[in-house]
Design an enzyme around this catalytic site. Structure first.
Site, PDB file in Angstrom:
ATOM      1  CG  ASP A   1      32.222  40.418  44.158  1.00  0.00           C
ATOM      2  OD1 ASP A   1      32.183  41.634  43.860  1.00  0.00           O
ATOM      3  OD2 ASP A   1      32.626  39.538  43.377  1.00  0.00           O
TER       4      ASP A   1
ATOM      5  NE  ARG B   1      57.458  40.828  44.207  1.00  0.00           N
ATOM      6  CZ  ARG B   1      58.277  40.613  45.237  1.00  0.00           C
ATOM      7  NH1 ARG B   1      57.837  40.758  46.481  1.00  0.00           N
ATOM      8  NH2 ARG B   1      59.530  40.273  45.028  1.00  0.00           N
TER       9      ARG B   1
ATOM     10  CE1 TYR C   1      32.765  37.840  36.540  1.00  0.00           C
ATOM     11  CE2 TYR C   1      34.591  36.778  37.632  1.00  0.00           C
ATOM     12  CZ  TYR C   1      34.077  37.446  36.547  1.00  0.00           C
ATOM     13  OH  TYR C   1      34.880  37.692  35.462  1.00  0.00           O
TER      14      TYR C   1
HETATM   15  C1  LIG Z   1      34.306  41.024  36.975  1.00  0.00           C
HETATM   16  C2  LIG Z   1      33.963  40.519  38.297  1.00  0.00           C
HETATM   17  C3  LIG Z   1      34.913  39.874  39.094  1.00  0.00           C
HETATM   18  C4  LIG Z   1      36.325  39.579  38.619  1.00  0.00           C
HETATM   19  O1  LIG Z   1      37.058  40.719  38.341  1.00  0.00           O
HETATM   20  P1  LIG Z   1      38.170  40.840  37.188  1.00  0.00           P
HETATM   21  O2  LIG Z   1      38.597  42.248  37.290  1.00  0.00           O
HETATM   22  O3  LIG Z   1      37.521  40.485  35.889  1.00  0.00           O
HETATM   23  O4  LIG Z   1      39.253  39.858  37.530  1.00  0.00           O
HETATM   24  C5  LIG Z   1      34.515  39.471  40.361  1.00  0.00           C
HETATM   25  N1  LIG Z   1      33.266  39.676  40.810  1.00  0.00           N
HETATM   26  C6  LIG Z   1      32.329  40.285  40.070  1.00  0.00           C
HETATM   27  C7  LIG Z   1      30.954  40.471  40.628  1.00  0.00           C
HETATM   28  C8  LIG Z   1      32.634  40.729  38.787  1.00  0.00           C
HETATM   29  O5  LIG Z   1      31.693  41.312  38.044  1.00  0.00           O
END
Ligand SMILES: *Cc1c(COP(=O)(O)O)cnc(C)c1O
Length: 385
Positions: free
Chosen positions: A175, A51, A103
């Site tokens: 993001d 971990r 998202y």
């Molecule tokens: C898919 C996505 C997420 C979340 O990711 P997961 O791998 O599905 O948990 C976050 N931000 C954006 C822009 C995404 O497209």
């Protein structure tokens, strides 16, 4: 080293011990110690328990850091686990400013989980820097940005927004899932942390879920790394292996993704059954100028409204040959979705309306097929409307 070469040669492409050309999967839960409390050092990390450290994960984290040209990389079992890790560095009473068009899963986590834990959120239109600046409070700790955003491809000026956060002593996080480090590097633009759902373009093959955080800050890295271990937010070695394999070809895939998306966007924007196309590569898109400044190309995600009612739009989404009706994006195969009933179903209808997501909106992730086939497919489905 340039990006394409870095993606292939960066990080730990070879296992330092066996010299295996493809980094192996260390499928183990623990590591033996010769003396109590003195774990073996390998690849610069102390190996005690999987971990805390696993070499396959360390190799992936090093590759991810190379892609964003970051000092530190951290890998997670999903993109949302990476979001969880960031949120778990905050305290009850802290305030977060998040862009309003984000998202759906992040919005759900913020409003349904962390608001119960006493964290306060303001959702604002971050493309408007005056609005962003006026949302700060005494207790604002974090500014959450997404550009281009999901599903409307809104573009935020990341350099300006990060500077506003910095001036006010808040951490900025971007993001970068839609753009990928090939097209956009937020750390260079002044952001403190970059987040990825590696499920999408970075892995690229729709066969694993994963997440990542990248930063140049020692202090942020230490805090995030502590939470990653303390909360058990770690990916399995098989998944790390797949993501580390996928990302080697990111540059090639993104060039072709962008070529295809530009052609599809052009086709749709000229079609008489299409009301409006949201793609930052189109000169008519409101974020085109800033996208041009901060991105290498415009990505391969686009959304559109049809000149049709909601039911017809939904039928259209299910009627294509090469666009699979599915959530997710960034895969070799083209995907299509209806955000109001799929990716953004957890966003309340009035909130969707207020940020401009229409009930008939269609989003596509343009894949790596022959663009002529994709355009023919869309053309046939549009004629049948
Ligand atoms: C898919 C996505 C997420 C979340 O990711 P997961 O791998 O599905 O948990 C976050 N931000 C954006 C822009 C995404 O497209």
């Amino acid at each position: 080293m340039r990006f394409t070469t870095r993606a292939i040669h960066g990080g730990f492409p070879k296992d330092p011990q066996s010299k295996a050309v493809t980094f192996p999967i260390y499928q183990t839960s623990t590591f033996s110690q010769e003396h109590p409390g003195e774990p073996v050092e390998f690849m610069g990390r102390a190996l005690s328990y999987a971990r805390t450290e696993n070499p396959t994960r360390t190799a992936l984290e090093a590759s991810l850091a190379e892609l964003e040209e970051a000092r530190y990389g951290l890998a997670y079992p999903t993109g949302l686990a990476a979001v969880t890790c960031v949120m778990n560095t905050l305290n009850a009473g802290d305030h977060v400013i998040a862009c309003s068009d984000l998202y759906g899963g992040c919005y759900r986590m913020f409003t349904k989980v962390y608001s119960r834990h006493g964290i306060e959120f303001s959702f604002v239109d971050a493309t408007d820097l005056t609005t962003l600046a006026s949302a700060f409070r005494e207790n604002t700790r974090l500014v959450w940005l997404e550009s281009p955003s999901n599903p409307l491809l809104n573009v935020t000026d990341l350099a300006a927004a990060s500077a506003i956060a910095r001036e006010r002593g808040a951490t900025s996080i971007v993001d970068n899932t839609f753009a990928t480090p090939y097209l956009q590097r937020p750390l260079e633009l002044g952001a403190d942390v970059v987040l990825h759902s590696t499920t999408k373009y970075i892995n690229g093959h729709a066969d694993v879920v994963g997440g990542a955080l990248l930063t140049n800050s020692d202090e942020l890295y230490q805090r995030l790394k502590f939470v990653q271990n303390a909360c058990g937010l770690v990916p399995a070695p098989q998944d790390c292996f797949l993501i580390n394999r996928g990302l080697r070809t990111l540059a090639l895939r993104m060039e072709r993704h962008c070529d295809n998306a530009e052609k599809v966007a052009e086709f749709l924007s000229q079609h008489d059954k299409v009301e409006r196309v949201y793609y930052p590569g189109l000169a008519t898109h409101c974020g085109h100028g800033i996208a041009k400044k901060q991105m290498k190309r415009f990505g391969a995600m686009l959304s559109f409204d049809l000149k049709a009612d909601v039911e017809k739009s939904k039928r259209f989404a299910a009627s294509l040959k090469y666009f699979t009706l599915a959530e997710s994006l960034g895969a070799i195969q083209s995907l299509i979705c209806h955000p109001p009933t799929m990716t953004h179903a957890s966003v309340e209808p009035d909130v969707r309306k207020s940020v401009g997501i229409s009930d008939g909106l269609i989003r596509i992730s343009v894949g790596l097929e022959d663009p002529e086939d994709l355009i023919e497919d869309l053309g046939e489905a549009l004629s049948a409307l």
